[in-house]
Scaffold this active site. Sequence first.
Site: not given
Ligand SMILES: *Cc1c(COP(=O)(O)O)cnc(C)c1O
Length: 395
Positions: A201, A324
């Site tokens: 995503h 987050c």
């Molecule tokens: C978004 C993100 C994640 C987590 O990924 P998800 O698919 O949302 O669990 C981990 N590390 C970084 C650097 C991110 O930007």
Amino acid sequence: MQVYADNAATAKMRPAALQTYISTAKEYYGNPSSLHEAGQAAKEVLEESRARIANMIGAEAREIIFTSGGSEADNQAIFSAAMFGAKKGKKKIVSTAIEHHAVLHALDRLKSEGFEIVLAPVDPNGIVNMSALEQAIDENTCLVSVMLANNEIGTIQPVREIGAICKSKGVLFHTDAVQAVGHISVDVTALNADYLALSAHKFGGPRGVGALYVKKGAPLFPLVEGGAQERGKRAGTENLPAVAAMATALKESLLHLDQATAKVTALREKLIEGLLKIPHSALNGDRIKRLAGNASFCFEGIEGEGLLLYLSDMGVSASSGSACTSGSLDPSHVLLAIGRVHDVAHGSLRLTLNEENTEEEIDYLLKVVPEAVEKIRSFSPVWRDLQNGKRSFIL
Ligand SMILES: *Cc1c(COP(=O)(O)O)cnc(C)c1O
């Protein structure tokens, strides 16, 4: 005007990826573990997607495990290396102060289980201090984990060098490449990575699907027990439409990567130049070694939350740091790590662009963001104190 400038939190699905998602869900309804024709047809799509994704990051198909996203991939890499290390009496992990919470919170858990966790500092531009990192790696170290690109301030880390150091010292190396894959070219071999996490995503694929690259021979344990899917390393019926759509999204991202990077960089530079004209403002992160789409700022004398709400009313989707951490009142650990004091770190704004953003949208941002900052400052007791000299400006 509506401006979506929060692509680092999640990006809109690419139309071609959405098309793949729908057609795969419709046509390949079988369970890839089933022996009948419908199952085997689904299995073929699964393995073809795996081969394509592997190829696009310089890996072999058997080195790719599909997961529910970046968080799970990070967790599985870290806990696998930790379990393997613990068996050999190696219970030290070296990482950095600016990692995503998917890494930092996994490390917190290991700390509570008796691991020694060392977080190397970063310089004011957000680049990891290489000598501190290298010095921290010793004979008790089972894993080094350093992100490829930061989600809040966009800095790109010298991961290739770090991988080479780990290789020479015989230490496993994990990199969270969730913000990098689909945005800069990524080759697992050049990076000397044993583990690399990616998430669909963040590059126009669906949410809830990602992958972990695991170098042949590197330790890997399942987080989820159950069936024998993913070579027994990740149980659960595969999310086939999402996996196939992830492969399409990555292909589309890489197809015109140079063009997209040039376009987005130009938009970002215009945005940065314009917004730095706001008095008592600063750019967060390195001006050069950063992701094309990332523009992160601190504005003194404001609360980031107020700014976000104001901008939201004006049609602008932005973020104060990572999605987050919003909702909590603690300032971002990344901004603190680059040396922003609490008050300044609270006044942060992250605008993350991609090639769907337009010049007109940048012009709109250059109009509304300064207005919003001025408005929020006019209500701020901190700003009043700064104005009448009861506090002194830092920026
Ligand atoms: C978004 C993100 C994640 C987590 O990924 P998800 O698919 O949302 O669990 C981990 N590390 C970084 C650097 C991110 O930007």
